[in-house]
Motif scaffolding. Structure first.
Motif, PDB file in Angstrom:
ATOM      1  N   LEU A   1       0.670  -1.204  -0.112  1.00  9.97           N
ATOM      2  CA  LEU A   1      -0.042  -0.026  -0.105  1.00  9.97           C
ATOM      3  C   LEU A   1       0.910   1.306  -0.009  1.00  9.97           C
ATOM      4  O   LEU A   1       0.517   2.356  -0.766  1.00  9.97           O
ATOM      5  N   GLY A   2       1.918   1.205   0.761  1.00  9.70           N
ATOM      6  CA  GLY A   2       2.969   2.463   0.661  1.00  9.70           C
ATOM      7  C   GLY A   2       3.496   2.454  -0.589  1.00  9.70           C
ATOM      8  O   GLY A   2       3.556   3.657  -1.175  1.00  9.70           O
ATOM      9  N   ASP A   3       3.595   1.676  -1.276  1.00 11.68           N
ATOM     10  CA  ASP A   3       4.412   1.555  -2.783  1.00 11.68           C
ATOM     11  C   ASP A   3       3.319   2.159  -3.640  1.00 11.68           C
ATOM     12  O   ASP A   3       3.716   3.047  -4.296  1.00 11.68           O
ATOM     13  N   LEU A   4       2.113   1.660  -3.481  1.00  8.72           N
ATOM     14  CA  LEU A   4       0.927   2.198  -4.332  1.00  8.72           C
ATOM     15  C   LEU A   4       0.673   3.881  -4.154  1.00  8.72           C
ATOM     16  O   LEU A   4       0.820   4.639  -5.302  1.00  8.72           O
ATOM     17  N   LEU A   5       0.919   4.117  -2.770  1.00  9.50           N
ATOM     18  CA  LEU A   5       1.081   5.572  -2.563  1.00  9.50           C
ATOM     19  C   LEU A   5       1.965   6.487  -3.325  1.00  9.50           C
ATOM     20  O   LEU A   5       1.724   7.334  -3.903  1.00  9.50           O
ATOM     21  N   ARG A   6       3.160   5.880  -3.064  1.00  9.69           N
ATOM     22  CA  ARG A   6       4.526   6.467  -3.832  1.00  9.69           C
ATOM     23  C   ARG A   6       4.177   6.597  -5.321  1.00  9.69           C
ATOM     24  O   ARG A   6       4.459   7.581  -5.881  1.00  9.69           O
ATOM     25  N   ARG A   7       3.528   5.518  -5.852  1.00  5.24           N
ATOM     26  CA  ARG A   7       3.438   5.356  -7.518  1.00  5.24           C
ATOM     27  C   ARG A   7       2.348   6.371  -7.910  1.00  5.24           C
ATOM     28  O   ARG A   7       2.531   6.708  -9.208  1.00  5.24           O
ATOM     29  N   ILE A   8       1.660   6.679  -7.094  1.00  2.00           N
ATOM     30  CA  ILE A   8       0.698   7.691  -7.551  1.00  2.00           C
ATOM     31  C   ILE A   8       0.817   9.075  -7.099  1.00  2.00           C
ATOM     32  O   ILE A   8      -0.135  10.178  -7.138  1.00  2.00           O
ATOM     33  N   GLY A   9       1.732   9.506  -6.419  1.00  2.00           N
ATOM     34  CA  GLY A   9       2.267  10.726  -6.176  1.00  2.00           C
ATOM     35  C   GLY A   9       1.945  11.285  -4.723  1.00  2.00           C
ATOM     36  O   GLY A   9       1.936  12.416  -4.656  1.00  2.00           O
TER      37      GLY A   9
END
Length: 184
Positions: free
Chosen positions: A112-120
């Motif tokens: 989920l943290g990776d997802l947040l980083r990927r979407i800025g």
């Protein structure tokens, strides 16, 4: 929660297997301690819902999926079962390798943290992996006007906790503080 958070997360198309599904399970009302336990057999496609197994602080429950979430999880389920045909052990959002509850939760949080980083949104201090789960409670509360529905969506045993998640200050609501019937 900023509108861009909801917009980007709802419309995200991830190339990383499982990462997108973490977001969908969270938006359905799943917590990081539950998402790693979801297996393909936990999805009830005819009723557009997914079974959340519960955890120490959360009750087991069904969480509904919107059409997009159903579609995304159906694609992921097909991908996972092609590699691991047993739907009762094929984990949807994390590896099907054996792991402790703590390890499954950690995998979910990292994804989920990776997802947040990927979407800025990784640098926004107001947006955390739990924000996606909270959005499910906010949606339930806004749709029904009942804090009980927000609590059910998240599997919470405490209405006070549900009120805190959705930002509902019922104790300070002037319409309800005199003990009488709330103003219409």
């Amino acid at each position: 929660m900023p509108p861009t958070w909801c917009y980007f997360l709802w419309n995200l198309r991830s190339q990383s297997p499982g990462v997108h599904d973490q977001g969908k399970a969270s938006l359905a009302g799943g917590h990081s301690g539950e998402i790693g336990h979801i297996v393909v057999a936990d999805i009830d496609f005819p009723r557009s819902r997914v079974w959340m197994h519960g955890a120490t602080k959360y009750e087991p429950r069904w969480c509904r999926l919107d059409a997009w979430g159903r579609h995304v999880l159906a694609e992921r389920a097909a991908h996972v079962t092609a590699q691991h045909p047993d739907t009762t052990t094929a984990r949807l959002a994390v590896s099907s390798r054996s792991a402790s509850d703590a390890a499954l939760q950690a995998r979910s949080c990292v994804a989920l943290g990776d997802l947040l980083r990927r979407i800025g949104l990784g640098t926004d201090p107001h947006v955390k992996p739990a924000s996606a789960t909270a959005r499910a409670a906010v949606e339930a509360f806004e749709t029904t006007g009942h804090i009980e529905e927000a609590a059910r969506r998240l599997g919470l045993r405490s209405l006070d906790r549900a009120a805190g998640v959705v930002g509902y200050g019922w104790r300070t609501d002037p319409a309800c503080t005199d003990g009488g019937v709330p103003d219409a």
